[in-house]
Design a protein around this motif. Structure first.
Motif, PDB file in Angstrom:
ATOM      1  N   LEU A  90       0.820  -1.216   0.000  1.00 43.90           N
ATOM      2  CA  LEU A  90       0.000   0.000   0.000  1.00 43.90           C
ATOM      3  C   LEU A  90       0.855   1.267   0.000  1.00 43.90           C
ATOM      4  O   LEU A  90       0.567   2.226  -0.717  1.00 43.90           O
ATOM      5  N   GLY A  91       1.916   1.294   0.803  1.00 39.14           N
ATOM      6  CA  GLY A  91       2.757   2.483   0.888  1.00 39.14           C
ATOM      7  C   GLY A  91       3.345   2.866  -0.461  1.00 39.14           C
ATOM      8  O   GLY A  91       3.301   4.032  -0.865  1.00 39.14           O
ATOM      9  N   THR A  92       3.868   1.894  -1.170  1.00 36.27           N
ATOM     10  CA  THR A  92       4.451   2.161  -2.485  1.00 36.27           C
ATOM     11  C   THR A  92       3.388   2.572  -3.488  1.00 36.27           C
ATOM     12  O   THR A  92       3.608   3.482  -4.301  1.00 36.27           O
ATOM     13  N   ARG A  93       2.219   1.941  -3.440  1.00 36.13           N
ATOM     14  CA  ARG A  93       1.160   2.308  -4.383  1.00 36.13           C
ATOM     15  C   ARG A  93       0.693   3.739  -4.142  1.00 36.13           C
ATOM     16  O   ARG A  93       0.411   4.484  -5.088  1.00 36.13           O
ATOM     17  N   MET A  94       0.615   4.162  -2.891  1.00 32.92           N
ATOM     18  CA  MET A  94       0.169   5.522  -2.602  1.00 32.92           C
ATOM     19  C   MET A  94       1.130   6.564  -3.157  1.00 32.92           C
ATOM     20  O   MET A  94       0.720   7.497  -3.851  1.00 32.92           O
ATOM     21  N   ILE A  95       2.418   6.422  -2.867  1.00 33.68           N
ATOM     22  CA  ILE A  95       3.367   7.433  -3.314  1.00 33.68           C
ATOM     23  C   ILE A  95       3.526   7.378  -4.830  1.00 33.68           C
ATOM     24  O   ILE A  95       3.720   8.414  -5.489  1.00 33.68           O
ATOM     25  N   THR A  96       3.398   6.204  -5.415  1.00 33.00           N
ATOM     26  CA  THR A  96       3.470   6.076  -6.872  1.00 33.00           C
ATOM     27  C   THR A  96       2.285   6.758  -7.529  1.00 33.00           C
ATOM     28  O   THR A  96       2.443   7.494  -8.519  1.00 33.00           O
ATOM     29  N   GLU A  97       1.106   6.534  -7.005  1.00 34.80           N
ATOM     30  CA  GLU A  97      -0.119   7.113  -7.572  1.00 34.80           C
ATOM     31  C   GLU A  97      -0.083   8.638  -7.522  1.00 34.80           C
ATOM     32  O   GLU A  97      -0.349   9.313  -8.525  1.00 34.80           O
ATOM     33  N   PHE A  98       0.252   9.194  -6.384  1.00 39.41           N
ATOM     34  CA  PHE A  98       0.186  10.645  -6.238  1.00 39.41           C
ATOM     35  C   PHE A  98       1.335  11.358  -6.951  1.00 39.41           C
ATOM     36  O   PHE A  98       1.112  12.393  -7.597  1.00 39.41           O
ATOM     37  N   THR A  99       2.546  10.831  -6.893  1.00 39.30           N
ATOM     38  CA  THR A  99       3.631  11.486  -7.627  1.00 39.30           C
ATOM     39  C   THR A  99       3.402  11.369  -9.128  1.00 39.30           C
ATOM     40  O   THR A  99       3.781  12.270  -9.891  1.00 39.30           O
ATOM     41  N   GLY A 100       2.769  10.292  -9.564  1.00 40.91           N
ATOM     42  CA  GLY A 100       2.464  10.139 -10.981  1.00 40.91           C
ATOM     43  C   GLY A 100       1.563  11.247 -11.491  1.00 40.91           C
ATOM     44  O   GLY A 100       1.740  11.753 -12.604  1.00 40.91           O
ATOM     45  N   ALA A 101       0.597  11.642 -10.667  1.00 47.84           N
ATOM     46  CA  ALA A 101      -0.308  12.729 -11.055  1.00 47.84           C
ATOM     47  C   ALA A 101       0.365  14.084 -10.915  1.00 47.84           C
ATOM     48  O   ALA A 101       0.259  14.942 -11.791  1.00 47.84           O
ATOM     49  N   TRP A 102       1.090  14.296  -9.808  1.00 48.94           N
ATOM     50  CA  TRP A 102       1.725  15.588  -9.559  1.00 48.94           C
ATOM     51  C   TRP A 102       2.835  15.886 -10.558  1.00 48.94           C
ATOM     52  O   TRP A 102       3.190  17.041 -10.761  1.00 48.94           O
ATOM     53  N   ALA A 144      -8.629   0.758   2.319  1.00 48.38           N
ATOM     54  CA  ALA A 144      -7.357   0.106   2.631  1.00 48.38           C
ATOM     55  C   ALA A 144      -7.437  -0.770   3.877  1.00 48.38           C
ATOM     56  O   ALA A 144      -6.491  -1.502   4.173  1.00 48.38           O
ATOM     57  N   GLY A 145      -8.538  -0.648   4.625  1.00 47.53           N
ATOM     58  CA  GLY A 145      -8.676  -1.456   5.826  1.00 47.53           C
ATOM     59  C   GLY A 145      -7.747  -1.032   6.941  1.00 47.53           C
ATOM     60  O   GLY A 145      -7.185  -1.874   7.655  1.00 47.53           O
ATOM     61  N   VAL A 146      -7.562   0.297   7.083  1.00 45.92           N
ATOM     62  CA  VAL A 146      -6.754   0.824   8.188  1.00 45.92           C
ATOM     63  C   VAL A 146      -7.631   1.746   9.019  1.00 45.92           C
ATOM     64  O   VAL A 146      -8.677   2.201   8.564  1.00 45.92           O
ATOM     65  N   ASP A 147      -7.201   2.032  10.255  1.00 50.98           N
ATOM     66  CA  ASP A 147      -8.034   2.902  11.072  1.00 50.98           C
ATOM     67  C   ASP A 147      -7.865   4.364  10.642  1.00 50.98           C
ATOM     68  O   ASP A 147      -6.993   4.702   9.841  1.00 50.98           O
ATOM     69  N   THR A 150      -4.436   6.055  11.204  1.00 53.36           N
ATOM     70  CA  THR A 150      -3.432   5.630  10.231  1.00 53.36           C
ATOM     71  C   THR A 150      -3.663   6.314   8.893  1.00 53.36           C
ATOM     72  O   THR A 150      -2.718   6.769   8.239  1.00 53.36           O
ATOM     73  N   ALA A 151      -4.923   6.398   8.486  1.00 55.85           N
ATOM     74  CA  ALA A 151      -5.241   7.076   7.223  1.00 55.85           C
ATOM     75  C   ALA A 151      -4.813   8.540   7.270  1.00 55.85           C
ATOM     76  O   ALA A 151      -4.272   9.072   6.295  1.00 55.85           O
ATOM     77  N   ARG A 152      -5.035   9.210   8.404  1.00 56.79           N
ATOM     78  CA  ARG A 152      -4.626  10.610   8.554  1.00 56.79           C
ATOM     79  C   ARG A 152      -3.112  10.753   8.389  1.00 56.79           C
ATOM     80  O   ARG A 152      -2.625  11.668   7.711  1.00 56.79           O
ATOM     81  N   VAL A 153      -2.361   9.881   9.040  1.00 53.20           N
ATOM     82  CA  VAL A 153      -0.899   9.965   8.989  1.00 53.20           C
ATOM     83  C   VAL A 153      -0.401   9.718   7.566  1.00 53.20           C
ATOM     84  O   VAL A 153       0.476  10.434   7.063  1.00 53.20           O
ATOM     85  N   LEU A 154      -0.957   8.729   6.889  1.00 54.82           N
ATOM     86  CA  LEU A 154      -0.535   8.416   5.526  1.00 54.82           C
ATOM     87  C   LEU A 154      -0.775   9.600   4.592  1.00 54.82           C
ATOM     88  O   LEU A 154       0.109   9.999   3.817  1.00 54.82           O
ATOM     89  N   ILE A 155      -1.960  10.178   4.668  1.00 53.76           N
ATOM     90  CA  ILE A 155      -2.288  11.297   3.787  1.00 53.76           C
ATOM     91  C   ILE A 155      -1.432  12.516   4.121  1.00 53.76           C
ATOM     92  O   ILE A 155      -0.962  13.233   3.228  1.00 53.76           O
ATOM     93  N   SER A 156      -1.198  12.749   5.404  1.00 49.62           N
ATOM     94  CA  SER A 156      -0.379  13.909   5.782  1.00 49.62           C
ATOM     95  C   SER A 156       1.054  13.745   5.291  1.00 49.62           C
ATOM     96  O   SER A 156       1.702  14.721   4.886  1.00 49.62           O
ATOM     97  N   CYS A 157       1.558  12.522   5.302  1.00 46.13           N
ATOM     98  CA  CYS A 157       2.922  12.288   4.813  1.00 46.13           C
ATOM     99  C   CYS A 157       3.016  12.539   3.309  1.00 46.13           C
ATOM    100  O   CYS A 157       3.963  13.173   2.829  1.00 46.13           O
ATOM    101  N   ASP A 194       1.886  -1.127   8.326  1.00 44.36           N
ATOM    102  CA  ASP A 194       2.124  -2.372   9.052  1.00 44.36           C
ATOM    103  C   ASP A 194       1.948  -2.223  10.550  1.00 44.36           C
ATOM    104  O   ASP A 194       1.655  -3.195  11.260  1.00 44.36           O
ATOM    105  N   ALA A 195       2.112  -0.994  11.059  1.00 41.06           N
ATOM    106  CA  ALA A 195       1.921  -0.758  12.499  1.00 41.06           C
ATOM    107  C   ALA A 195       0.447  -0.646  12.865  1.00 41.06           C
ATOM    108  O   ALA A 195       0.101  -0.687  14.040  1.00 41.06           O
ATOM    109  N   ASP A 196      -0.411  -0.526  11.860  1.00 38.31           N
ATOM    110  CA  ASP A 196      -1.844  -0.418  12.100  1.00 38.31           C
ATOM    111  C   ASP A 196      -2.398  -1.753  12.569  1.00 38.31           C
ATOM    112  O   ASP A 196      -2.090  -2.802  11.995  1.00 38.31           O
ATOM    113  N   GLY A 197      -3.210  -1.701  13.608  1.00 39.77           N
ATOM    114  CA  GLY A 197      -3.729  -2.945  14.182  1.00 39.77           C
ATOM    115  C   GLY A 197      -5.057  -3.391  13.621  1.00 39.77           C
ATOM    116  O   GLY A 197      -5.625  -4.402  14.079  1.00 39.77           O
TER     117      GLY A 197
END
Length: 201
Positions: A90-102, A144-147, A150-157, A194-197
Motif C-alpha cells: 500500500l505504501g508504495t502504491r500511494m506514493i506512486t499514484e500521487f507522484t504520478g499525477a503531480w 485500505a482497511g486501516v483505522d 493511520t489514514a490521517r498519517v498516511l495522507i499527511s505524509c 504495518d503498524a496499524d492494528g
C-alpha cells in the motif's frame, strides 16, 4: 428529457448559464462553509436552480467539489486505486499514484497550481481541508482497511512531501528523481501501514 427548470423568480439560469451559475455558487459556499456543511440544496438555492439540476450536471457533492475547485485528478479516485491490491504494498502504491499525477505531463502543472492556490487562498484551503478530512481520510480507511488515525498519517505524509518538493522546492526533496522519492517513501509509508492494528474483514 427536459432539464429541471429554475425555481427562483427573477434569476435566469437556463441551459447556457445554469452550469456556470452552479459552479460559481459552489466555489463561494465551499470556501465559506467547507465541504461538510455545504449541501447540494443550498448550492442550488444560491445559484437559483432546482436541486435536481445540480445532480444532473455533477452527480454528487463530491463531483461538484472536484469541478468547482478545478481538480484535474480526483484524489478520491487516486486513493481508491492506491488501496486496490495487497496491503503489503500500500505504501508504495500511494506514493506512486500521487507522484504520478503531480508530475504527469497532462496533470502536473494544474495539480501543482492547485496545491499552491490551496496554500495561498484561505477559502480554498478551508474547502480542501474539509474535503480531505470528511472524504479522503474515511475513504482511505475504508478501502485500505486501516483505522482513521493511520489514514490521517498516511495522507499527511504524502501531502507534506508534495509541499516541500513541489511548492517550497526544498533541495533535498526537489532534486530527487521520482523513482528516488518512491524508493524512499514507499517502504516508510508501509511501516505506518504495518503498524496499524486493524484487521481487514
Amino acid at each position: 428529457m427536459a432539464e429541471p427548470s429554475s425555481t427562483r423568480a427573477g434569476r435566469r439560469s437556463g441551459e447556457s448559464t445554469a452550469r456556470a451559475d452552479i459552479l460559481a455558487a459552489a466555489r463561494e459556499m465551499f470556501a465559506s462553509n467547507g465541504f461538510k456543511s455545504t449541501s447540494l440544496r443550498a448550492v442550488a438555492a444560491e445559484a437559483g436552480v432546482d436541486v435536481a439540476l445540480v445532480s444532473y450536471y455533477f452527480g454528487s457533492k463530491h463531483g461538484l467539489f472536484v469541478e468547482a475547485l478545478e481538480v484535474p485528478v480526483d484524489p478520491a479516485e487516486q486513493l481508491t486505486r492506491a488501496a486496490t491490491g495487497p496491503r503489503s504494498a500500500l505504501g508504495t502504491r500511494m506514493i506512486t499514484e500521487f507522484t504520478g499525477a503531480w508530475e504527469g505531463e497532462t496533470t502536473g502543472t494544474a495539480l501543482q497550481g492547485l496545491l499552491r492556490s490551496i496554500v495561498n487562498d484561505p477559502g480554498r484551503s478551508n474547502a480542501f481541508g474539509e474535503f480531505a478530512s470528511h472524504r479522503m481520510v474515511p475513504l482511505l480507511s475504508e478501502k485500505a482497511g486501516v483505522d482513521l488515525d493511520t489514514a490521517r498519517v498516511l495522507i499527511s505524509c504524502v501531502f507534506g512531501m508534495a509541499m516541500v518538493r513541489y511548492l517550497i522546492g526544498v533541495p533535498t526533496f526537489a532534486e530527487m528523481s521520482r523513482d528516488e522519492v518512491i524508493a524512499m517513501y514507499g517502504p516508510r509509508l508501509q511501516l505506518i501501514v504495518d503498524a496499524d492494528g486493524t484487521v481487514s474483514p
